[in-house]
Scaffold this motif. Sequence first.
Motif, PDB file in Angstrom:
ATOM      1  N   ILE A 102       2.030   6.826   2.429  1.00  0.00           N
ATOM      2  CA  ILE A 102       2.166   7.998   2.560  1.00  0.00           C
ATOM      3  C   ILE A 102       2.931   9.497   3.850  1.00  0.00           C
ATOM      4  CG2 ILE A 102      -0.490   9.394   3.982  1.00  0.00           C
ATOM      5  CD1 ILE A 102      -1.802   6.146   2.575  1.00  0.00           C
ATOM      6  N   CYS A 103       3.113   8.831   4.303  1.00  0.00           N
ATOM      7  CA  CYS A 103       4.460   9.707   5.640  1.00  0.00           C
ATOM      8  C   CYS A 103       5.176  10.413   4.780  1.00  0.00           C
ATOM      9  CB  CYS A 103       4.460   9.157   7.102  1.00  0.00           C
ATOM     10  SG  CYS A 103       5.391   9.979   7.500  1.00  0.00           S
ATOM     11  N   GLY A 108       7.280  15.440   2.596  1.00  0.00           N
ATOM     12  CA  GLY A 108       7.772  15.407   1.328  1.00  0.00           C
ATOM     13  C   GLY A 108       9.839  15.788   1.534  1.00  0.00           C
ATOM     14  N   ALA A 109      10.469  16.106   1.536  1.00  0.00           N
ATOM     15  CA  ALA A 109      11.866  16.023   1.439  1.00  0.00           C
ATOM     16  C   ALA A 109      12.795  15.406   2.392  1.00  0.00           C
ATOM     17  CB  ALA A 109      12.744  16.997   0.646  1.00  0.00           C
ATOM     18  N   ASN A 110      11.814  16.085   3.311  1.00  0.00           N
ATOM     19  CA  ASN A 110      12.511  14.848   4.196  1.00  0.00           C
ATOM     20  C   ASN A 110      12.137  14.097   4.431  1.00  0.00           C
ATOM     21  OD1 ASN A 110      13.632  17.849   5.718  1.00  0.00           O
ATOM     22  ND2 ASN A 110      12.133  18.321   6.890  1.00  0.00           N
ATOM     23  N   GLY A 111      11.130  13.335   4.680  1.00  0.00           N
ATOM     24  CA  GLY A 111      10.351  12.255   4.212  1.00  0.00           C
ATOM     25  C   GLY A 111      11.500  10.922   3.944  1.00  0.00           C
ATOM     26  N   TYR A 112      12.014  11.535   3.316  1.00  0.00           N
ATOM     27  CA  TYR A 112      13.249  10.639   1.912  1.00  0.00           C
ATOM     28  C   TYR A 112      14.456  10.238   2.964  1.00  0.00           C
ATOM     29  CZ  TYR A 112       9.524  10.820  -1.099  1.00  0.00           C
ATOM     30  OH  TYR A 112       8.737  10.818  -2.567  1.00  0.00           O
ATOM     31  N   ARG A 113      14.818  11.243   3.844  1.00  0.00           N
ATOM     32  CA  ARG A 113      15.768  10.841   4.498  1.00  0.00           C
ATOM     33  C   ARG A 113      16.053   9.620   5.749  1.00  0.00           C
ATOM     34  NH1 ARG A 113      16.760  16.318   7.927  1.00  0.00           N
ATOM     35  NH2 ARG A 113      17.256  14.646   9.227  1.00  0.00           N
ATOM     36  N   LEU A 114      16.585   9.017   6.067  1.00  0.00           N
ATOM     37  CA  LEU A 114      16.650   7.844   6.400  1.00  0.00           C
ATOM     38  C   LEU A 114      16.208   7.456   7.708  1.00  0.00           C
ATOM     39  CD1 LEU A 114      18.671   4.792   4.574  1.00  0.00           C
ATOM     40  CD2 LEU A 114      16.652   4.675   4.262  1.00  0.00           C
ATOM     41  N   ASP A 115      16.974   8.697   7.930  1.00  0.00           N
ATOM     42  CA  ASP A 115      17.154   9.171   9.686  1.00  0.00           C
ATOM     43  C   ASP A 115      15.513   9.581  10.276  1.00  0.00           C
ATOM     44  OD1 ASP A 115      18.055  11.429   8.304  1.00  0.00           O
ATOM     45  OD2 ASP A 115      18.758  12.348  10.182  1.00  0.00           O
ATOM     46  N   HIS A 116      14.610   9.961   9.340  1.00  0.00           N
ATOM     47  CA  HIS A 116      13.453  10.329   9.561  1.00  0.00           C
ATOM     48  C   HIS A 116      12.445   9.348   9.557  1.00  0.00           C
ATOM     49  CE1 HIS A 116       9.343  12.233   8.526  1.00  0.00           C
ATOM     50  NE2 HIS A 116      10.108  13.144   8.718  1.00  0.00           N
ATOM     51  N   LEU A 122       9.597   3.107   5.886  1.00  0.00           N
ATOM     52  CA  LEU A 122       9.691   2.672   4.735  1.00  0.00           C
ATOM     53  C   LEU A 122      10.417   1.418   4.235  1.00  0.00           C
ATOM     54  CD1 LEU A 122       7.489   3.715   1.731  1.00  0.00           C
ATOM     55  CD2 LEU A 122       9.459   4.789   1.202  1.00  0.00           C
ATOM     56  N   VAL A 123      11.489   1.561   5.085  1.00  0.00           N
ATOM     57  CA  VAL A 123      12.739   0.646   4.809  1.00  0.00           C
ATOM     58  C   VAL A 123      12.349  -0.671   5.503  1.00  0.00           C
ATOM     59  CG1 VAL A 123      15.268   0.018   5.020  1.00  0.00           C
ATOM     60  CG2 VAL A 123      14.073   2.292   3.831  1.00  0.00           C
ATOM     61  N   ASP A 124      11.522   0.216   6.591  1.00  0.00           N
ATOM     62  CA  ASP A 124      11.833  -1.639   7.820  1.00  0.00           C
ATOM     63  C   ASP A 124      10.146  -1.966   7.017  1.00  0.00           C
ATOM     64  OD1 ASP A 124      13.906  -0.297   9.065  1.00  0.00           O
ATOM     65  OD2 ASP A 124      12.978   0.575  10.986  1.00  0.00           O
ATOM     66  N   SER A 125       9.383  -1.489   6.469  1.00  0.00           N
ATOM     67  CA  SER A 125       7.982  -2.029   6.982  1.00  0.00           C
ATOM     68  C   SER A 125       8.276  -2.572   4.960  1.00  0.00           C
ATOM     69  CB  SER A 125       7.124  -0.705   6.217  1.00  0.00           C
ATOM     70  OG  SER A 125       7.452  -0.368   5.107  1.00  0.00           O
ATOM     71  N   ARG A 126       9.123  -3.208   4.180  1.00  0.00           N
ATOM     72  CA  ARG A 126       9.352  -3.378   3.475  1.00  0.00           C
ATOM     73  C   ARG A 126       9.187  -5.165   3.384  1.00  0.00           C
ATOM     74  NH1 ARG A 126       7.243  -5.875  -0.669  1.00  0.00           N
ATOM     75  NH2 ARG A 126       7.797  -6.542  -2.476  1.00  0.00           N
ATOM     76  N   PRO A 127      10.465  -6.069   4.084  1.00  0.00           N
ATOM     77  CA  PRO A 127      10.721  -6.842   4.540  1.00  0.00           C
ATOM     78  C   PRO A 127       9.157  -7.468   5.466  1.00  0.00           C
ATOM     79  CG  PRO A 127      12.129  -5.720   4.857  1.00  0.00           C
ATOM     80  CD  PRO A 127      11.063  -4.765   5.028  1.00  0.00           C
ATOM     81  N   PHE A 128       8.551  -6.786   6.208  1.00  0.00           N
ATOM     82  CA  PHE A 128       7.167  -7.505   6.814  1.00  0.00           C
ATOM     83  C   PHE A 128       6.135  -8.138   5.196  1.00  0.00           C
ATOM     84  CE2 PHE A 128       8.724  -4.641  10.289  1.00  0.00           C
ATOM     85  CZ  PHE A 128       8.707  -5.850  11.227  1.00  0.00           C
ATOM     86  N   GLN A 129       5.885  -7.771   4.475  1.00  0.00           N
ATOM     87  CA  GLN A 129       5.372  -8.017   3.345  1.00  0.00           C
ATOM     88  C   GLN A 129       6.050  -9.299   1.939  1.00  0.00           C
ATOM     89  OE1 GLN A 129       5.472  -4.463   1.211  1.00  0.00           O
ATOM     90  NE2 GLN A 129       3.633  -4.311   0.970  1.00  0.00           N
ATOM     91  N   ILE A 130       6.868  -9.849   2.807  1.00  0.00           N
ATOM     92  CA  ILE A 130       8.096 -10.903   2.776  1.00  0.00           C
ATOM     93  C   ILE A 130       7.876 -12.023   3.235  1.00  0.00           C
ATOM     94  CG2 ILE A 130      10.377 -11.308   1.451  1.00  0.00           C
ATOM     95  CD1 ILE A 130      10.513  -8.169   0.309  1.00  0.00           C
TER      96      ILE A 130
END
Length: 178
Positions: A102-103, A108-116, A122-130
């Motif tokens: 959601i964040c 917007g476009a800035n949200g897809y940057r890995l330094d945002h 988004l990238v960091d939260s996925r492993p916790f689901q596994i």
Amino acid sequence: MLDTLHRSRLQFPGMGMGFIKRMLDEAMKHCTERRVSGIPLNELDSVKFQLSRLQAAFTICSAMCAYSSSISSIQNDLSGHSVDANSVKALVTDLMHESAQICVQLSGANGYRLDHVAGRGLVDSRPFQIFEGSNEMLYSQVAEAIAKLMRKSKESNLLSFLKINPATELAAPFSLLF
């Protein structure tokens, strides 16, 4: 062994609360400062809805954190708390990932940057689901455990079972709203 595993899973709300709060704060800040057609982004109905979802995730996670804190003392044996521990871990980590998603969308476009913060979240939260058991597996285990408890109590109606189960009796009446 189960005591240690369940204790670990019951600690997820503490981490999740900080994570979701950061996503909520970042989204609120962005939506307050960003203007579209002369009005703040947070005045749009669809944005208000997404922000309310973040607030709800934080509230749910906070409640789970309070619950976990109340039962996870080292003096308590948590080996029999599989439904609690599996439910808490799976739901909190799903809420973390959903909050990051959601964040990202609200940023917007800035949200897809890995330094945002949102893109990183988004990238960091996925492993916790596994790890510590994939959420899909944990949801299946919770369903099997509930079905077993229902058979043991000779109850075939899920709502009736939820109304008599000490862990769900207060929430069961609200299930009629859905």
